[in-house]
Design a protein around this motif. Structure first.
Motif, PDB file in Angstrom:
ATOM      1  N   ASP A 230       0.671  -1.337  -0.066  1.00 43.44           N
ATOM      2  CA  ASP A 230       0.074  -0.490  -0.364  1.00 43.44           C
ATOM      3  C   ASP A 230       0.906   1.286  -0.110  1.00 43.44           C
ATOM      4  OD1 ASP A 230      -1.946  -1.801   0.156  1.00 43.44           O
ATOM      5  OD2 ASP A 230      -2.599  -1.062   2.081  1.00 43.44           O
ATOM      6  N   ASP A 231       0.454   2.222  -0.474  1.00 46.99           N
ATOM      7  CA  ASP A 231       0.850   3.874  -0.857  1.00 46.99           C
ATOM      8  C   ASP A 231      -0.201   4.467  -0.214  1.00 46.99           C
ATOM      9  OD1 ASP A 231       3.193   3.893  -1.972  1.00 46.99           O
ATOM     10  OD2 ASP A 231       2.768   2.971  -3.266  1.00 46.99           O
ATOM     11  N   LEU A 232       0.319   5.416   1.373  1.00 46.52           N
ATOM     12  CA  LEU A 232      -0.723   6.183   1.369  1.00 46.52           C
ATOM     13  C   LEU A 232      -0.427   7.521   0.805  1.00 46.52           C
ATOM     14  CD1 LEU A 232      -1.743   4.978   4.787  1.00 46.52           C
ATOM     15  CD2 LEU A 232      -4.185   5.513   3.420  1.00 46.52           C
ATOM     16  N   TRP A 233      -1.551   8.224   1.147  1.00 42.13           N
ATOM     17  CA  TRP A 233      -0.660  10.440   0.946  1.00 42.13           C
ATOM     18  C   TRP A 233      -1.123  10.786   1.393  1.00 42.13           C
ATOM     19  CZ3 TRP A 233       3.441  10.633  -2.506  1.00 42.13           C
ATOM     20  CH2 TRP A 233       3.634   9.486  -3.628  1.00 42.13           C
ATOM     21  N   ASN A 234      -1.058  12.059   2.185  1.00 36.18           N
ATOM     22  CA  ASN A 234      -1.834  12.800   2.586  1.00 36.18           C
ATOM     23  C   ASN A 234      -1.663  14.234   2.675  1.00 36.18           C
ATOM     24  OD1 ASN A 234      -3.412  14.681   4.646  1.00 36.18           O
ATOM     25  ND2 ASN A 234      -3.821  12.964   5.693  1.00 36.18           N
ATOM     26  N   VAL A 235      -2.555  15.227   1.772  1.00 31.75           N
ATOM     27  CA  VAL A 235      -1.653  16.730   2.400  1.00 31.75           C
ATOM     28  C   VAL A 235      -3.094  17.555   2.956  1.00 31.75           C
ATOM     29  CG1 VAL A 235      -1.047  18.467   0.578  1.00 31.75           C
ATOM     30  CG2 VAL A 235      -0.430  15.657  -0.154  1.00 31.75           C
ATOM     31  N   GLY A 236      -2.185  18.383   2.780  1.00 32.25           N
ATOM     32  CA  GLY A 236      -3.171  19.800   3.555  1.00 32.25           C
ATOM     33  C   GLY A 236      -2.754  20.596   3.922  1.00 32.25           C
TER      34      GLY A 236
END
Length: 459
Positions: free
Chosen positions: A409-415
């Motif tokens: 899995d690759d998890l991405w999060n941008v805020g």
């Protein structure tokens, strides 16, 4: 929602009791409230192959913080009641309790102390579901309570030596069905004896550690070691050392796994070239293989850098008790961890920043579990746009590779956020966040866009 708060209540009573027992010191009680409105276009984090459900979620957080310093006790605790109302499906409406507190009390001045902590909150049952930053998404999570008590004794023996003896008891208690059998009770005894100022050229340390984790399903893990270390101070800035000892470990393991009862050794050096720089490195052998360790830090004028590499054996129960989660709580297991972490942070004028990168290899000792490789990178940037306005940019990435089900899995999060102080006790903020999971297996991919506006006040 079912809540079994006995353990957390017990821990919080210990915290408050030791705080109230002291006669001197000041208390600081701060009530707080915040109201948020969130729009999400994928409230269930469903895969791309399914129809996403959007929803608007109203959130009310009410709570308080309590701090005390001075006298014999330092105390810090906070409580939050989180209420969530979903506009499209009120069957999702729920309430969460969140609590965290720590205290340190001097029972006998300069000799006997007591640390205590308690927490209650929520944790994803599978850490691969996403970054557990909040409770908005209706993914599978469990309430979990953690609490601990740790008395310790410090004693000086003139110029000959100083010693410390510590006992720690803690418990991890999952509240939801299906994983409650993995609740664990952990006990640890640590004893150290260090050479005193009489020893200038040659120093020494004796240390003993015993660590036991017992699960509700009947399994247990015991890790025990005894070590002697001798250090040669070649200069005030540079020293070399050698250490050796014996470890006796007991846990469920595969037939081909290495015997965990063995002697070990390590040799290394410590270098302090200046007040802003330190380096410690060693090489050695343990029952599982050659082993290495590294700790480096350097402080620039406006920034600090750190590098750490460690190899250790631990249980999932101990890891969850120590760091508040991050592992899969649906297993009772032991693994050898090889972890590299690089971090940096700094601030200059109106700009603050931070970043970290890590890679951990987990070598599980039971048959059929397989190994795990987890890599992550995170970064954040803060900019004071105006005297009362702050802009923030944050990002996270995590790659996980699990042998047990051949899943990657690759998890991405941008805020991206903007906050403003409206008054002495009032602030407002708005944030946009995007998160995504890419997987090599079908039906595990998802995407989510989210916007949240928040108004907060303290009293």
């Amino acid at each position: 929602m079912r809540i079994k708060p006995f353990g957390t209540l017990l821990g919080s009573l210990v915290l408050v009791h030791v705080g109230a027992a002291a006669q001197a010191g000041s208390w600081d009680f701060t009530p707080r409230v915040s109201v948020s409105q969130t729009y999400t276009d994928n409230v269930n984090l469903v895969p791309r192959s399914e129809d996403k459900e959007s929803d608007s979620v109203s959130q009310l957080n009410t709570g308080f913080s309590l701090q005390r310093s001075g006298g014999r006790t330092d105390l810090s605790l906070g409580y939050n009641l989180q209420s969530l109302a979903y506009w499209e499906d009120d069957g999702r409406n729920t309430v969460y309790h969140q609590f965290a507190g720590t205290s340190t009390t001097t029972l006998i001045r300069e000799t006997l102390f007591l640390d205590a902590s308690a927490s209650y909150g929520q944790q994803l049952r599978d850490s691969r579901d996403g970054f557990a930053g909040d409770n908005i998404s209706t993914t599978d999570r469990s309430d979990v309570a953690r609490y601990s008590v740790s008395p310790y004794w410090r004693q000086g023996f003139g110029s000959f030596a100083t010693g410390e003896l510590r006992y720690a008891w803690d418990k991890v208690d999952y509240q939801s069905g299906g994983i409650t059998s993995n609740n664990s009770e952990n006990q640890r005894i640590q004893a150290t004896l260090n050479s005193g100022p009489r020893f200038t050229t040659v120093g020494w340390t004796l240390s003993y550690s015993w660590d036991e984790s017992t699960y509700d399903d009947g399994t247990d893990v015991t890790l025990e070691s005894l070590e002697a270390l001798v250090r040669l101070n070649l200069s005030p800035q540079f020293s070399v050392y050698a250490a050796g000892g014996d470890e006796r470990n007991r846990y469920n393991r595969a037939a081909e796994a290495a015997d965990p009862d063995d002697t070990f050794w390590r040799a290394g050096f410590t270098w302090l070239p200046g007040p802003r720089t330190s380096l410690d490195a060693f090489y050695g052998e343990r029952f599982f293989d050659d082993t290495y360790g590294l700790t480096f830090s350097h402080r620039f004028r406006h920034a600090t850098w750190q590098v750490n590499y460690s190899e250790s054996i631990t249980s999932l129960a101990r890891a969850n008790a120590a760091n508040g989660g991050g592992n899969l709580p649906d297993d009772t297991d032991t693994y050898i961890s090889k972890r590299l972490t690089i971090s940096a942070s700094g601030q200059r004028s109106k700009l603050s920043w931070g970043g970290a990168a890590s890679r951990e290899e987990r070598l599980y000792q039971t048959e059929g579990r397989g190994d795990e490789d987890i890599s992550s990178v995170s970064a954040n940037l803060g900019w004071r746009v105006a005297p009362r306005t702050q802009a923030t940019l944050s990002s996270q990435w995590q790659r996980s590779d699990y042998d047990r089900d051949s899943r990657k899995d690759d998890l991405w999060n941008v805020g991206l956020g903007l906050s403003r102080t409206l008054g002495a006790n009032t602030s407002a903020a708005i944030e946009y966040r995007y998160q995504e999971r890419d997987s090599n297996q079908d039906d595990f991919d998802y995407q989510e866009n989210r916007v949240t506006a928040t108004l907060s006040r303290t009293f």
